[in-house]
Design a protein around this motif. Structure first.
Motif, short mmCIF file in Angstrom:
data_model
loop_
_atom_site.label_atom_id
_atom_site.label_comp_id
_atom_site.label_asym_id
_atom_site.label_seq_id
_atom_site.Cartn_x
_atom_site.Cartn_y
_atom_site.Cartn_z
N THR A 157 -4.66 4.69 -14.74
CA THR A 157 -5.00 3.74 -13.69
C THR A 157 -4.40 2.38 -14.02
O THR A 157 -4.11 2.08 -15.18
CB THR A 157 -6.53 3.60 -13.53
N LEU A 213 -4.96 14.06 -6.81
CA LEU A 213 -6.29 13.44 -6.86
C LEU A 213 -7.17 14.02 -7.97
O LEU A 213 -8.26 13.49 -8.22
CB LEU A 213 -6.99 13.62 -5.51
N MET A 249 0.69 5.48 1.30
CA MET A 249 -0.02 6.53 2.04
C MET A 249 0.51 7.87 1.54
O MET A 249 1.72 8.03 1.36
CB MET A 249 0.24 6.41 3.54
N TYR A 304 0.84 -1.19 0.00
CA TYR A 304 0.00 0.00 0.00
C TYR A 304 0.88 1.24 0.00
O TYR A 304 2.09 1.17 0.26
CB TYR A 304 -0.93 0.02 1.22
N ARG A 351 -6.22 7.10 -4.75
CA ARG A 351 -7.63 7.44 -4.48
C ARG A 351 -7.76 8.05 -3.10
O ARG A 351 -7.01 7.70 -2.20
CB ARG A 351 -8.49 6.20 -4.52
N ALA A 352 -8.74 8.88 -2.93
CA ALA A 352 -9.05 9.43 -1.61
C ALA A 352 -9.87 8.40 -0.83
O ALA A 352 -10.75 7.75 -1.39
CB ALA A 352 -9.83 10.71 -1.73
N HIS A 353 -9.56 8.23 0.44
CA HIS A 353 -10.35 7.32 1.29
C HIS A 353 -10.82 8.05 2.52
O HIS A 353 -10.25 8.87 3.06
CB HIS A 353 -9.50 6.13 1.73
#
Length: 103
Positions: free
Chosen positions: A44, A76, A13, A11, A101-103
């Protein structure tokens, strides 16, 4: 997510710092002793633009930390992805890719 049977996944951040963004990438299954180039690309996964939009420090021992000269809002605004390459000598082989992506 892993690509091309690499077994590497993890992942990222992204931390906003005004006009810049700190990008921290964590991967499992990375090879020992190899610095793997990674970049932010337009598009993407798995269909990213091959030309990097932003350079990131190579993934070493499963981690990369880079301050990018773009705001989080900019990153973003259009589809972007972080793409990790097998090695400096084999940039055409992608081993991991993740959409921003925004979470």
């Amino acid at each position: 997510m892993a690509e091309n049977g690499s077994g590497e996944s993890g992942y990222a951040m992204l931390y906003p710092h005004g006009a810049r963004t700190n990008v921290v990438v964590h991967l499992r299954g990375t090879p020992n002793g190899i610095a793997q180039p990674d970049h932010i690309h337009a598009g993407t996964c798995p269909n990213v633009n091959p030309k990097p939009a932003y350079m990131l420090k190579p993934v070493k021992h499963g981690t990369s930390v880079t301050m990018v000269h773009a705001s989080l809002k900019q990153l973003l605004a259009t589809p972007m992805a972080i793409n990790v390459h097998e090695s400096p000598s084999d940039l055409r082989k992608y081993v991991a890719c993740g959409d921003i992506r925004a979470h």
